[in-house]
Design a protein around this motif. Structure first.
Motif, PDB file in Angstrom:
ATOM      1  N   VAL A   1       0.799  -1.296  -0.143  1.00 40.85           N
ATOM      2  CA  VAL A   1       0.018   0.065  -0.101  1.00 40.85           C
ATOM      3  C   VAL A   1       0.920   1.304  -0.065  1.00 40.85           C
TER       4      VAL A   1
ATOM      5  N   LEU B   1      -6.564   4.836  -4.624  1.00 43.63           N
ATOM      6  CA  LEU B   1      -6.852   3.676  -3.614  1.00 43.63           C
ATOM      7  C   LEU B   1      -8.386   3.560  -3.460  1.00 43.63           C
TER       8      LEU B   1
ATOM      9  N   ALA C   1      -6.122  -3.690   0.531  1.00 45.47           N
ATOM     10  CA  ALA C   1      -6.661  -2.176  -0.423  1.00 45.47           C
ATOM     11  C   ALA C   1      -6.255  -2.605  -1.956  1.00 45.47           C
TER      12      ALA C   1
END
Length: 391
Positions: A108, A127, A147
């Motif tokens: 991430v 995102l 994510a």
């Protein structure tokens, strides 16, 4: 498309000889001929698009970590969207977006940095939560990743149609395309290109542009130019028609395992994975054994794909460089030996912009994108530019 074969006439002279008839060579031939270069000659050892361009996954995107790659992808996306008008062909563009699945905080953080650069350059990437990712692609298990990164302007297209479209247009503008005509040597005198040799004879020329993909190292060696390109087999498979038919989904990739999949026609899926056991080499035989790590990765991120039937597949070559970034530029020690190769899996998506860049390098004009950081001599110092978002 009817192409002149090796039985056809070989010109005695060309202003520029392009070595390689994949999508990069085809794009350069079109852009040079369109710009008014009168004697453009493209030589392909086999059939146009028969190498790496004949068997890629067709992805088009601007989601990269390197600003040069972002700009090349961005400019190329604009060209893919307008391809039906210029040069004039239907490449089956599907602007469904790219969805990268991120499995931990480190991944991430990497994408957060990349997205900041992408957004600054105008790419609408962002995102999204696992639940949002599942809404975009119902195959993914939202509990298996933390994510995802999504950019709606990305997607996929048909490489073979792009090669044919570029070459048709190049010929309309006066370029000559010869298939089944390998280059066996490049002649030089006083550190300058003077001609290329083929089984049909020699063509006098002052410029050679190497677009030979996985075979580029051998072409560079003909003039003493190091092009660090290594061939690596990649394989994909097709599910065939599924019932019920799959929903329209983004081009979906798992960053950790390199699992990827997207729609194939109206009722099937194309699936793939970079097999970590694959050794470098020129082998292009499809071997279903690679489906074992694919199914293992699928069971982790998209469980339904782990058991889907496979009706067939194919293998092609990635043209890898040490930092997974392309080699684009002109040799410093041999006048007028240009190269555009080593794209490490993103040559198709960057082909339109690369055609413009190499056209301008040939003409002595300022390219629309500064590719100076991608010259092959970067590996002689400390100029390697590792690309984080390679599959």
């Amino acid at each position: 498309m009817a192409l002149t074969t090796a039985a056809g006439p070989l010109p005695e002279y060309a202003d520029a000889v392009i070595v390689g008839g994949g999508v990069i060579g085809a794009s350069i031939a079109f852009h040079l001929a369109e710009a008014g270069v009168e004697k453009v000659l493209l030589l392909e050892r086999d059939r146009p698009g028969s190498g790496s361009s004949g068997k890629p996954i067709g992805g088009v995107r601007a989601q990269f970590s390197d600003p040069v790659n972002i700009r090349l992808g961005q400019r190329s996306l604009e060209a893919w969207r307008g391809f039906a008008r210029r040069p004039g062909a239907d490449v089956g563009l599907e602007s469904v977006g790219y969805l990268f699945l991120l499995g931990d905080a480190e991944e991430v953080a990497t994408f957060e940095r990349s997205i900041a650069v992408q957004n600054e350059l105008g790419v609408p990437s962002r995102l999204v939560t696992p639940r949002e990712a599942h809404g975009l692609c119902p195959y993914v298990d939202p509990g298996s990743f933390v994510a995802a990164a999504f950019s709606p302007g990305d997607g996929w297209a048909l490489p073979a149609a792009a090669v044919a479209g570029y070459l048709r247009a190049a010929r309309r503008h006066g370029a000559t395309v010869l298939a089944d005509c390998p280059v066996t040597a490049v002649d030089t005198a006083d550190a300058a290109v003077t001609g290329v040799r083929t089984p049909l004879g020699t063509v006098r020329t002052g410029t050679v542009i190497c677009c030979a993909g996985a075979w580029s190292a051998a072409v560079g060696a003909m003039v003493g130019v190091g092009l660090p390109v290594t061939p690596l087999r990649r394989q994909i498979a097709f599910t065939g028609p599924l019932r019920p038919a799959p929903p329209r989904i983004p081009f979906t990739l798992d960053l950790d395992s390199t699992l990827y999949f997207h729609n194939d026609g109206a009722d099937g899926l194309l699936v793939g994975l970079s097999d970590p056991r694959q050794e470098p080499g020129f082998g292009r035989q499809f071997t279903p054994e690679w489906l074992a790590p694919f199914r293992a990765a699928a069971r982790r991120r998209a469980p339904a794909l782990g058991e889907l039937p496979v009706t067939g597949g194919w293998a092609g070559l990635y043209e890898m460089t040490p930092d997974c970034n392309a080699l684009i530029g002109e040799a410093g020690d041999v006048s007028r030996f240009l190269y555009a190769t080593g794209f490490s899996g993103h040559g198709f998506l960057q082909a339109p912009a690369v055609g413009e860049v190499v056209r301008d390098l040939y003409l002595g004009a300022t390219p629309p994108i500064d590719v100076a950081p991608l010259t092959a001599d970067r590996f002689a110092g400390h100029g390697a530019r590792p690309e984080a978002h390679i599959i």
